[in-house]
Enzyme design. Structure first.
Site, short mmCIF file in Angstrom:
data_model
loop_
_atom_site.label_atom_id
_atom_site.label_comp_id
_atom_site.label_asym_id
_atom_site.label_seq_id
_atom_site.Cartn_x
_atom_site.Cartn_y
_atom_site.Cartn_z
N ALA A 178 0.66 -0.95 -0.46
CA ALA A 178 0.10 -0.02 -0.55
C ALA A 178 1.23 1.22 -0.08
CB ALA A 178 -1.29 0.00 1.11
N GLY B 68 0.09 -5.37 0.44
CA GLY B 68 -1.29 -5.08 -0.46
C GLY B 68 -0.88 -5.86 -2.11
N GLU C 145 -1.03 -9.61 -1.81
CA GLU C 145 -2.76 -9.41 -0.72
C GLU C 145 -3.82 -9.18 -2.49
OE1 GLU C 145 -2.92 -6.15 2.27
OE2 GLU C 145 -4.51 -7.86 3.05
N GLU D 284 3.18 -6.19 7.15
CA GLU D 284 2.65 -5.35 7.59
C GLU D 284 3.02 -4.94 8.86
OE1 GLU D 284 1.18 -7.75 5.39
OE2 GLU D 284 0.72 -6.45 4.48
#
Ligand code: NAI
Length: 680
Positions: free
Chosen positions: A70, A116, A119, A141
């Site tokens: 992210a 991310g 993911e 994370e």
């Protein structure tokens, strides 16, 4: 139909009817998932769904990697939990949509596929990764004080089972392609030449998407889950405290409660991350992450490439610097007075490579790059020359005078001195502006920070080149003005002396160390002094004693005279068995923990303030970064100055005044606090 264009993505449909969706985030060297990038992605998924292609392949148009995660910069804009949840739901919506597409989907992974990015890949039916040492796959994370929040926890557990998935997420560890294949995160690992072909082949075959084998999936059910959650918590507690780093503990909670209900876990995952992202620990970890990026920024010497390094002095430091440079891909010459001084360094290098690289073929490749060179034949080829000989001004000065005519015109000329000021070494140099300090810390393979020392004479371009060189060997460079002790040792020394002083007052070493570790430091000050070596501590303290008006505990002098030098001699403040300190259980004794903590921590903070007043580093943020990466100052506190501001400048000075009246002048608040108090 008019073809829609996107800012960060590009779509192509091939002859077989497969849509290739390239991510290429604009104005960014690395692909990251900002809100804007995710919004476009959702839009793309809607339009591809209408097109109903044979399949969808998601890949990167950037050579350095797929998606690094992210957009961490966006985290700093999060106002509160509600705001964070909005951001997380954006990812959830996009990846749920991706997962629900009625045609097969595949992520083609090169380089970074983290957070991310992974993911997103997990929401695809298949994943293929490039067989390359740069491929890194993981969910790191927790290092930012959160846990996966775009559905990654649910999907990784579904794919590889809870044991491996939880371990990976809790440690924040990333894997190379081979390891990712082994645990089952990717379907195939392919070499470059087959990379683009492998995608369509798999989509057209359309095998059943992988799921965790039954025996592993079973562990996701209630009785096992509860048992394993208990075990995971106890393992975590051995490493970190939940009040300092709540994220991994929260992930275990979410999984324990909702592990067998995917829908509920997806929701709970987002709620938990929203809470974590808005707390202090995560904000500080994000701050440290961004400061790390700042240390790596290198606008002016981007084009300076180091391929060949020459290290002179093959002792503790020189040997390890040379070994590290070779491991990072450089050709290295290692020089000393005689071959017998180089042999131990080569032996240490071999064991480092075996530990890190495992495969004999890879170890041999690196060993071939590390060349003993008593005659200095490599000097004229080197892009960087690092001196790490004995700590003696005259000998070092003589060496640099000799070197200046033997090296390339544009090569970095650097000293690893830990205590000699740069100005003392430039006498007799034709180009004094050229000499920089590149101050590594011991052990080189573990300490991320490197201080780049400059004086008024040093040319800016040489500092920038030295910074660039450090980045190229995976280290974090921090420019520091030449001054006794530079930055890190200068700040650590009063703290170590205070610890020894407290010990002299009858407080057991174990208790002092426990207070520091409870505060969040990786190791207590007494054990740290033993580990660094008491002779080295004493010499640094003596070097600084005049400038800092330091009182050196008599006991330290006595121990060094007796040859009790700490870990390396088998005894120091502790006795050592197999390299481990023999520590007794801590009894509550005399002084309370808060008093010890303040005496230790405020000595650090006061010295930080003095360094800022003397402008040894550019600003307080960089000082914080230096202390986190150079000493392990608790990252969850965001660095010493960030902690000072959080605690309140007035609180700090008032407490120092109290300690001053009890323990003396060394607690006199530095004048810089007044300026800081005025600024806030
Ligand atoms: P060391 O004593 O282990 O190694 C010095 C090496 O230099 C020896 O192998 C010696 O044979 C060699 N040497 C001496 N004169 C030489 C010459 N004229 N030409 C070629 N080789 C020569 O010392 P150590 O601990 O590795 O320190 C080296 C430098 O690194 C010093 O300037 C020290 O202040 C600095 N340093 C040391 C740290 C530590 O923790 N030991 C940490 C950071 C910097």
């Amino acid at each position: 139909m008019e073809k829609k264009t996107y800012k960060h993505w590009k779509l192509e449909t091939d002859d077989a009817g497969i849509v290739w969706c390239y991510i290429d985030v604009k104005d960014s060297s690395t692909n990251v998932l900002s809100s804007q990038v995710l919004d476009e992605f959702t839009d793309i998924l809607d339009s591809v769904a209408e097109q109903a292609p044979v399949g969808l392949i998601i890949l990167s148009a950037k050579e350095n990697g797929f998606i690094a995660g992210a957009d961490v910069r966006e985290f700093t804009t999060i106002k509160d939990e509600k705001d964070a949840l909005l951001m997380l739901n954006r990812g959830h919506d996009a990846f749920n949509k991706l997962e629900a597409l009625p045609f097969p989907t595949l992520a083609l992974i090169n380089g970074f596929c983290l957070g991310g990015g992974l993911e997103l890949s997990l929401a695809c039916d298949y994943r293929i990764a490039l067989e390359d040492e740069k491929t890194r796959i993981g969910l790191p994370e927790v290092l930012l004080g959160i846990h996966p929040g775009f559905g990654g926890s649910v999907r990784l557990i579904r794919l590889i089972g809870p044991i491996q998935a939880m371990q990976l997420m809790l440690q924040g560890k990333s894997l190379d392609a081979r390891q990712a294949k082994k645990v089952g995160i990717i379907d195939y690992m392919v070499p470059e030449r087959q990379f683009h072909k492998a995608g369509p082949d798999l989509l057209l075959k359309r095998p059943l998407p992988k799921r965790a084998p039954r025996h592993l999936a079973l562990l996701n059910h209630t009785p096992f889950r509860q048992l394993m959650a208990k075990y995971l918590r106890s393992q975590l507690a051995k490493k970190v405290k939940s009040i300092h780093y709540p994220a991994p503990f929260k992930l275990v909670d979410v999984w324990e409660q909702y592990g067998d209900n995917e829908k509920a876990m997806l929701k709970a995952e987002a709620l938990s991350v929203a809470k974590l992202a808005s707390n202090k620990s995560s904000r500080n970890l994000v701050r440290i992450f961004l400061l790390q990026e700042r240390l790596k920024e290198n606008k002016n010497a981007k084009d300076f490439k180091t391929e060949n390094v020459h290290v002179i002095g093959a002792g503790v430091m020189g040997g390890d610097i040379a070994a590290w440079c070779a491991l990072q891909g450089m050709q290295v010459g290692l020089q000393d007075r005689e071959a017998r001084f180089i042999a131990p360094a080569i032996k240490r290098a071999a064991s480092l490579y075996k530990r890190r690289l495992k495969l004999p073929r890879l170890v041999t490749n690196v060993m071939d790059r590390l060349v003993p060179d008593i005659n200095g034949y490599n000097l004229k080829k080197a892009d960087a020359i690092i001196e790490a000989i004995v700590e003696n001004t005259e000998i070092k000065k003589g060496l640099f005078q000799e070197l200046q005519d033997k090296v390339k015109e544009d090569a970095i000329l650097a000293t690893n001195t830990s205590s000699i000021s740069l100005e003392m070494l430039t006498d007799g140099l034709k180009e004094p502006s050229r000499l920089v300090g590149i101050h590594f810390f011991n052990p080189v393979s573990r300490m991320q920070l490197v201080e780049i020392i400059y004086s008024d004479q040093t040319g800016k371009e040489w500092v920038e080149r030295a910074q660039s060189f450090c980045c190229q060997i995976g280290r974090l460079p921090l420019p520091v003005k030449s001054s006794p002790g530079f930055l890190v040792n200068r700040i650590l020394t009063p703290y170590l002396m205070e610890a020894m002083q407290i010990h002299e007052e009858g407080i057991p070493a174990e208790k002092i160390d426990k207070v520091a570790v409870d505060f969040g430091l990786p190791m207590g000050p007494v054990e740290l002094a033993d580990t660094v070596g008491l002779d080295i501590c004493l010499s640094v303290a003596k070097n600084l004693s005049e400038k800092l008006e330091l009182a050196i505990p008599q006991r330290l002098e006595d121990m060094v005279t007796r040859g009790s030098l700490g870990k390396k001699s088998g005894s120091g403040f502790y006795l050592y068995k197999n390299g481990k300190p023999q520590q007794q259980a801590v009894q509550s004794n005399g002084m309370d923990s808060r008093e010890i903590e303040d005496r230790l921590v405020l000595r650090i903070l006061n010295e930080c303030a003095a360094c800022l007043r003397e402008e040894l580093v550019e600003d307080a943020d960089l000082l914080d970064a230096g202390m986190v990466f150079g000493t392990g100052f608790p990252p969850f506190l965001g660095g010493p100055m960030n902690y000072a501001h959080d605690r309140g400048i007035n609180n700090i000075t008032a407490r120092m005044e109290e300690l001053k009246s009890k323990y003396g002048q060394r607690f006199d608040p530095d004048p810089h606090w007044e300026k800081l108090a005025g600024d806030t």
